[in-house]
Every structure is written in C-alpha cells, then in structure tokens.
Design an enzyme around this catalytic site. Structure first.
Site, PDB file in Angstrom:
ATOM      1  N   HIS A 113      59.988 -23.499  39.711  1.00  0.00           N
ATOM      2  CA  HIS A 113      60.603 -24.729  39.198  1.00  0.00           C
ATOM      3  C   HIS A 113      60.009 -25.187  37.863  1.00  0.00           C
ATOM      4  CE1 HIS A 113      63.391 -27.876  39.511  1.00  0.00           C
ATOM      5  NE2 HIS A 113      63.269 -28.168  40.797  1.00  0.00           N
ATOM      6  N   ASP A 167      81.738 -14.822  40.758  1.00  0.00           N
ATOM      7  CA  ASP A 167      82.349 -13.595  41.269  1.00  0.00           C
ATOM      8  C   ASP A 167      81.643 -12.397  40.639  1.00  0.00           C
ATOM      9  OD1 ASP A 167      83.947 -11.454  41.968  1.00  0.00           O
ATOM     10  OD2 ASP A 167      85.829 -12.517  41.620  1.00  0.00           O
TER      11      ASP A 167
END
Length: 448
Positions: free
Chosen positions: A165, A389
């Site tokens: 992070h 996708d």
C-alpha cells in the site's frame, strides 16, 4: 494451501525490459509511510473458464511482464535505511526490476456456485483463493510489492492479487489491472500512455522522512485472539432502485441543504446506522465512520486524476451513537458529505505535517482505535471492475481478500448490474445475524 486449493507453481515475473536505468528511486510521503504497518490489500476477480487452447497461464505471465514494464514500481522493492545518528529509519522504493510473484493454483473440486453463495455469505475457503501471506507494507524490503494468484476452478478462474500500500492505492491498482487485461486480450495492439508518477511532496518537510526504528518493526502476534469474537463476511447488494430510494429518502430529510446527498453517501450512511444499531455500544459512546479520501484533486496544485502512487488517507466522520440513530438517514449522510467536502489542500497539509511531527502508533495498523462503534469504508464503487477482460470474457464477480480484516470493515464495489453497488461487510457474527433479521435495513438492501 488449503480449502481445496493446491499450489501448482510459484515464479517471479520481471518487466520485459530489464534495463531499469533512470527510474531507480521513489521517495515516500507521509501518506505512504502512514501505511507501513497495513496489510497488503487483496482483491480478486472471478471469471468463466476459458477454452483449453487459450494457454491461460503463459498468456497471463507474458502480458504481466509487459504490464510491469509500464507500471515499473510494482516490480521494485522497498529499501530501509538505518539512520544511526538519531536511531531512526527511512524508506524509499527501489525500482530495480526484481519482479512480481506469480502463483498458479488449482481448485478442481470447487465450482463458481460454491464461491457465490445465494444467501450472500462469503465461504471460509474463499480466503485460500488469495495470496494471503500476512504481508505488511514494511515487509516490502524482503518480499515482492505485488503478488498475483491465478486459481483454476472446475468451471471458472479466479485472478487475485495483493500489493504494497505504500507503493499504490486503489486508483493506481485498478489502472494497472486494466492495462494488464488489455495487453493480455489484444497483445501488441494496445498502447497505453506512459506512467505518470505522483511527484508530490509537501514543502517544508525534509525527505527522506525519519521514523523511529521501533515503529518500523512488526508488532508481536496478539495473544488475545482466542478471546476475540468471530467475524463473518457477507455481500449486501444495493440495486439501482435501492440506491435511488435511499438517496431520495436522505435528501428529503435534509431539504434545506443546498447540495444534494450522493448515492454513495446515502448507502454509506445506511450501513453505518444499521451496523451501529446492532453493535451493542452505549448511546453515549462516540461512533466513527472512517472513509478513504483520495487527495489527488484536493492538493494545490491538483495532480492528474490517474497519477500513479498512493494518495489516500483515512478521515473520520464522528458523532455519538445517540445522534446517529435518532437524527435519521439524511443527517448521517450529511455528516459524511460534510466530511468529504472538508478535505481541502489545507487538511492534506495538516495531516502530513502532524504525521511527521508525531510518528507513533504506526504498529497499530488499521485496527487502531477500531471497536464496536467504528466502521471503515474501503475501496469505491466508482472503480470500474467489470471491464477487466483478459481475452476470454468479463468478470462474473469481485471479492476482497482477508487482509486488514476487522469487524466494521466495509469494502464497496461496483455491482455487476448497471448503477448497483455491492458491499462486502466483515462484521461480528452476531451483528450479521441481527442485520439479516432487520426489516428496516433490508428494506433498502438485496441480499446477494
């Protein structure tokens, strides 16, 4: 691994361009360093199963190598420097091209329907679909900054990841995932724009920032885990109609307000009030709704909306339990809206300066001051997740992994149907039971 998940292979994927000259060091800001003791965030996307001739693993690894060449910080390592003169440590990211770890796993006995429970519950075995190694950001000195796990199921594929992070936030991570999926599905036909680093440092703060060594070390394991109540994860689905009704209700209750309550604020307020109503905390107690604030467009001058890095911090909306429950949905939503609108460049500056002056309690991590009266809202339904996708179809569902799991942690995602929002809630088991029996709560929620 467990839960029907078997590890097939583990390998390192490096950027296709091994020459990393000219991009060797990224200094870290107070926003980055405040997350040193946070677990790596974990997210995962569920896909249908591709045709056998798709060459799934080799295509994913090849395209990942190309994506890491663009998002080169993910292929680096965190470097810790000891400052002997004042018993402190400093950190920076060395973009050395070491690479990301790629885990290939199989769960041949697990089907998509096993993972997507009709009642909205998240099965316990789901945690094994994530690269859950209890990494904290400070571990980036010895472990990869990005780990990917691809699990082949009976009738689907689960692509999950965890990331450091201090290197990036949700904005940057989802941008990276979009680029990776585009490269995988189109090959050389996709030409993304070059990465723009955030390049933001507050004037008056010396870099690298010195942190007490004691605050950079991992805290010892808790000995109180056996006495802590168990938590459960549940998916609550807000349809477009649910959200519209909640938003209308909230705005009708604050009719004098000249700026409307947003859909996200209405949903967040509904979850806040409903959870606290069943948390068993006294009416006099303080309650907090902690939000992740993206400061890219809040600092002055503003940064590019999609610049790479970590530019978030937690900000709390605070009131008493009595006020939260008695003053209604609109009042709670307005409390959240006012918090968001108050996060100005001056607030960002104050946060950074105060953090440098008082570097302490880092080791408490996300659990700091979190109790039954606090909820933490992570991620955002504004992130586009269903357009990822990789070349054989769009995702079926999204899930958050087990990292940073505390009772009251809510992870918000874009729903699969247009205009909807999914909330993955991690709550004490008894709170979940009460929510599922709460007519007022369920009036505006569809259990997945």
């Amino acid at each position: 691994m467990a839960g029907g998940v078997v590890l097939v292979s583990s390998s390192m994927v490096q950027p296709v361009n091994s020459n990393q000259s000219g991009r060797t060091k990224i200094h870290l800001t107070p926003f980055d360093l405040s997350l040193l003791q946070f677990d790596y965030p974990q997210r995962g996307l569920l896909f249908p199963k591709p045709d056998p001739d798709f060459n799934l693993i080799s295509r994913l690894k090849t395209s990942l190598s190309l994506a890491l060449d663009i998002y080169f910080p993910f292929a680096g390592r965190l470097v810790k420097t000891e400052n002997l003169e004042d018993d402190t440590a400093s950190f920076y990211i060395d973009c050395d091209g070491s690479g990301a770890r790629f885990l290939h796993a199989e769960a041949n006995s697990v089907s998509v329907s096993d993972l997507l429970q009709p009642d909205g519950s998240v099965p316990d075995f789901a945690k094994h679909f994530f690269p859950a190694d209890d990494f904290k950001s400070c571990d980036g000195v010895t472990v990869p900054l990005l780990v990917v796990q691809v699990t082949e199921m009976k009738d689907g594929v689960f692509i999950s990841y965890c990331y450091n992070h201090v290197v990036a936030d949700g904005v940057s991570m989802w941008d990276f995932l979009h680029t990776w999926s585009k490269i995988c599905s189109t090959g050389s036909g996709f030409n993304p724009k070059p990465l723009v680093l955030k390049g933001w440092f507050l004037e008056g703060i010396d870099y690298p920032i010195h942190i007490p060594v004691s605050e950079t070390e991992r805290p010892p394991p808790s000995r109180e885990l056996s006495s802590v109540p168990t938590t459960k994860e549940w998916i609550f689905h807000f349809t477009k109609e649910n959200i519209s009704n909640l938003k209308s209700k909230a705005n009708s209750e604050v009719a004098s307000n000249d700026q409307g309550i947003s859909s996200l604020q209405a949903v967040s307020a509904h979850m806040w009030r409903s959870i606290i109503r069943h948390s068993g905390v006294s009416r006099e107690q303080k309650t907090h709704c902690k939000l992740v604030v993206d400061v890219r467009q809040r600092v002055n001058p503003p940064l590019e909306k999609d610049c790479f890095g970590n530019m978030v911090y937690l900000a709390p909306a605070t009131t008493t339990v009595e006020e939260l429950l008695d003053r209604g949905l609109g009042w709670a939503a307005l409390k959240i809206r006012n918090l968001v609108s108050s996060q100005t460049s001056e607030n960002c500056k104050f946060f950074a300066e105060e953090w440098v002056r008082n570097v302490n309690n880092l080791r408490a991590g996300i659990g700091s001051k979190v109790d039954g009266g606090t909820i933490v809202i992570a991620s955002s339904p504004r992130f586009e997740v269903y357009n990822k996708d990789f070349g054989w179809g769009k995702p079926i569902a999204i899930r958050a992994g087990p990292s940073n799991s505390i009772s009251g942690k809510l992870t918000l995602f874009q729903g699969i149907s247009e205009g909807s929002i999914d909330v993955q809630a991690n709550l004490w088991s008894d709170v979940i039971v009460k929510l599922l029996a709460d007519v007022e709560f369920l009036e505006h929620v569809t259990v997945a």
